[in-house]
Design an enzyme around this catalytic site. Structure first.
Site, PDB file in Angstrom:
ATOM      1  N   ASN A  70       0.827  -1.213   0.000  1.00 56.56           N
ATOM      2  CA  ASN A  70       0.000   0.000   0.000  1.00 56.56           C
ATOM      3  C   ASN A  70       0.859   1.259   0.000  1.00 56.56           C
ATOM      4  O   ASN A  70       0.522   2.256  -0.644  1.00 56.56           O
ATOM      5  CB  ASN A  70      -0.943  -0.012   1.201  1.00 56.56           C
ATOM      6  CG  ASN A  70      -2.160  -0.873   0.967  1.00 56.56           C
ATOM      7  OD1 ASN A  70      -3.064  -0.520   0.232  1.00 56.56           O
ATOM      8  ND2 ASN A  70      -2.164  -2.059   1.573  1.00 56.56           N
ATOM      9  N   TRP A  71       1.976   1.197   0.713  1.00 58.30           N
ATOM     10  CA  TRP A  71       2.901   2.325   0.746  1.00 58.30           C
ATOM     11  C   TRP A  71       3.559   2.540  -0.620  1.00 58.30           C
ATOM     12  O   TRP A  71       3.517   3.645  -1.182  1.00 58.30           O
ATOM     13  CB  TRP A  71       3.956   2.066   1.819  1.00 58.30           C
ATOM     14  CG  TRP A  71       5.039   3.090   1.920  1.00 58.30           C
ATOM     15  CD1 TRP A  71       4.917   4.437   1.756  1.00 58.30           C
ATOM     16  CD2 TRP A  71       6.417   2.845   2.212  1.00 58.30           C
ATOM     17  NE1 TRP A  71       6.125   5.054   1.946  1.00 58.30           N
ATOM     18  CE2 TRP A  71       7.065   4.104   2.225  1.00 58.30           C
ATOM     19  CE3 TRP A  71       7.159   1.689   2.493  1.00 58.30           C
ATOM     20  CZ2 TRP A  71       8.430   4.237   2.496  1.00 58.30           C
ATOM     21  CZ3 TRP A  71       8.512   1.827   2.769  1.00 58.30           C
ATOM     22  CH2 TRP A  71       9.132   3.085   2.763  1.00 58.30           C
ATOM     23  N   HIS A 127      -0.545  -9.563  -5.131  1.00 59.92           N
ATOM     24  CA  HIS A 127       0.139 -10.403  -4.140  1.00 59.92           C
ATOM     25  C   HIS A 127       0.450 -11.792  -4.715  1.00 59.92           C
ATOM     26  O   HIS A 127       0.947 -12.656  -4.000  1.00 59.92           O
ATOM     27  CB  HIS A 127      -0.751 -10.612  -2.910  1.00 59.92           C
ATOM     28  CG  HIS A 127      -1.032  -9.371  -2.118  1.00 59.92           C
ATOM     29  ND1 HIS A 127      -0.065  -8.437  -1.824  1.00 59.92           N
ATOM     30  CD2 HIS A 127      -2.181  -8.919  -1.531  1.00 59.92           C
ATOM     31  CE1 HIS A 127      -0.606  -7.461  -1.095  1.00 59.92           C
ATOM     32  NE2 HIS A 127      -1.866  -7.738  -0.912  1.00 59.92           N
ATOM     33  N   SER A 259       4.418  10.482   0.361  1.00 61.90           N
ATOM     34  CA  SER A 259       4.487   9.063   0.695  1.00 61.90           C
ATOM     35  C   SER A 259       5.096   8.806   2.073  1.00 61.90           C
ATOM     36  O   SER A 259       5.409   7.662   2.409  1.00 61.90           O
ATOM     37  CB  SER A 259       5.295   8.300  -0.365  1.00 61.90           C
ATOM     38  OG  SER A 259       6.633   8.762  -0.400  1.00 61.90           O
ATOM     39  N   MET A 264       0.524   9.667   4.820  1.00 61.44           N
ATOM     40  CA  MET A 264      -0.426   8.643   4.396  1.00 61.44           C
ATOM     41  C   MET A 264      -1.407   8.290   5.510  1.00 61.44           C
ATOM     42  O   MET A 264      -2.580   8.047   5.259  1.00 61.44           O
ATOM     43  CB  MET A 264       0.329   7.405   3.909  1.00 61.44           C
ATOM     44  CG  MET A 264       1.097   7.636   2.625  1.00 61.44           C
ATOM     45  SD  MET A 264       1.860   6.127   1.964  1.00 61.44           S
ATOM     46  CE  MET A 264       0.415   5.170   1.516  1.00 61.44           C
ATOM     47  N   LYS A 282       2.092   1.110  12.278  1.00 62.86           N
ATOM     48  CA  LYS A 282       3.366   1.659  12.739  1.00 62.86           C
ATOM     49  C   LYS A 282       4.266   2.100  11.590  1.00 62.86           C
ATOM     50  O   LYS A 282       4.923   3.122  11.657  1.00 62.86           O
ATOM     51  CB  LYS A 282       4.104   0.644  13.614  1.00 62.86           C
ATOM     52  CG  LYS A 282       3.523   0.479  15.010  1.00 62.86           C
ATOM     53  CD  LYS A 282       4.453  -0.376  15.873  1.00 62.86           C
ATOM     54  CE  LYS A 282       3.949  -0.458  17.312  1.00 62.86           C
ATOM     55  NZ  LYS A 282       4.863  -1.272  18.162  1.00 62.86           N
TER      56      LYS A 282
END
Length: 325
Positions: A70-71, A127, A259, A264, A282
């Site tokens: 996602n990042w 994935h 980013s 985010m 985290k």
């Protein structure tokens, strides 16, 4: 570029609502020996996926769950959107009306026909193992950014995600999840036991082993979660160069700033809906130290040595730096 992603949010919200009405043993199904969540994937969709016609200018991100997709997906989407807006001097082609849910294996059977009609560049996440991708991805030499992360942090993040995401089976204890994460084969188990002893999308060590076969391909670039954490600006610059996305230093810096984990997380409700608070927990390195005991460290160290240590991806992970107790 942190615009609302209505289609992304709608798909996830509907999946979570559906999962809340299901028992734990109903949440996963097996396809070609790998488990997937029933509320976001289906055998029919996997079969229809083969009709996707990949293009050489597709921007594909491949990464195991909780490795940072996602990042890095935010980085890729932002790079493409910034470039397209610059070139067209108008709203990016990735306007909401032209978007599909970015994960290739999530959607309906008509998704791939719609994707075949989308203009370039298409940004696609997955994935999946390489052998489970449409054959045209490799035949047409689409470029793939392969994202990998140290396995101990992957397991730790996957554990917290599973317990917060209703579409996945939850685990009473970390010890239970560790057994599931480290279990590789399902053939000796009944289906009910498979649900407990295997995680969705299969073994991470198998994932690394299979993708390692493509690590030398000129159309595959490997990047680690940890190196992006060490120097995000350099990582963004290298990713842009790999995909042939030409931006100014100022434009690249904008992507870097947007980013950041903090940026985010602050925008997660708009970009990911209710999923945002679960995804952006985290965003660090070495959180595994809060969960792993001595025996678990030894078991994962041994598995790493047996399966991936001597490979290109294994060396890329810098296991001795990030995973030794």
């Amino acid at each position: 570029m942190e615009k609302p992603r209505k289609k992304f949010i709608d798909v996830v919200d509907k999946a979570m609502v559906a999962a809340n009405t299901m028992d734990r043993d109903e949440l996963l199904f097996s396809y070609k020996g790998i488990l997937y969540p029933v509320t976001v994937c289906s055998p029919e969709v996997f079969k229809a996926m083969e009709s996707l016609e990949a293009r050489s200018d597709d921007v594909i991100l491949a990464g195991y769950p909780k490795s940072g997709t996602n990042w890095v997906g935010q980085i890729l989407s932002d790079l493409v959107a910034t470039f397209e807006k610059k070139m067209q001097n108008e709203e990016s082609i990735n306007d909401e009306d032209l978007e599909e849910f970015p994960y290739l294996e999530v959607g309906d059977t008509g998704k791939y026909e719609r994707m075949n009609k989308l203009p370039s560049r298409r940004v696609i996440f997955t994935h999946l193992l390489p052998d489970n991708l449409p054959r045209s991805v490799f035949q047409n030499k689409a470029k793939i950014l392969l994202l990998i992360r140290n396995p101990k942090d992957v397991a730790t993040s996957f554990y917290h995600f599973s317990n917060g995401m209703s579409v996945l089976p939850s685990y009473e204890t970390w010890d239970d999840f560790f057994i599931a994460f480290m279990t590789e084969k399902s053939t000796v188990y009944s289906f009910m036991i498979i649900l407990f002893y295997l995680v969705p999308w299969g073994s991470y060590f198998n994932y690394l082993s299979e993708w390692n076969k493509y690590a030398e391909d000129e159309n595959v670039m490997t990047i680690t979660y940890e190196e992006l954490k060490e120097n995000r600006a350099l990582g963004v610059k290298n990713i842009a160069a790999f995909f042939g996305i030409s931006l100014t230093e100022e434009e690249l810096q904008g992507v870097v700033e947007r980013s950041s984990f903090q940026s985010m997380k602050e925008n997660s409700l708009k970009t990911h809906g209710a999923l945002g608070s679960i995804l952006f927990r985290k965003g660090g390195v070495s959180d595994w130290k809060s969960l792993f005991n001595e025996d678990q460290n030894e078991k994962m160290d041994k598995a790493f040595e047996e399966h991936i240590a001597g490979t290109k991806l294994g060396m890329k992970l810098k296991y001795d730096v990030y995973c030794r107790a």
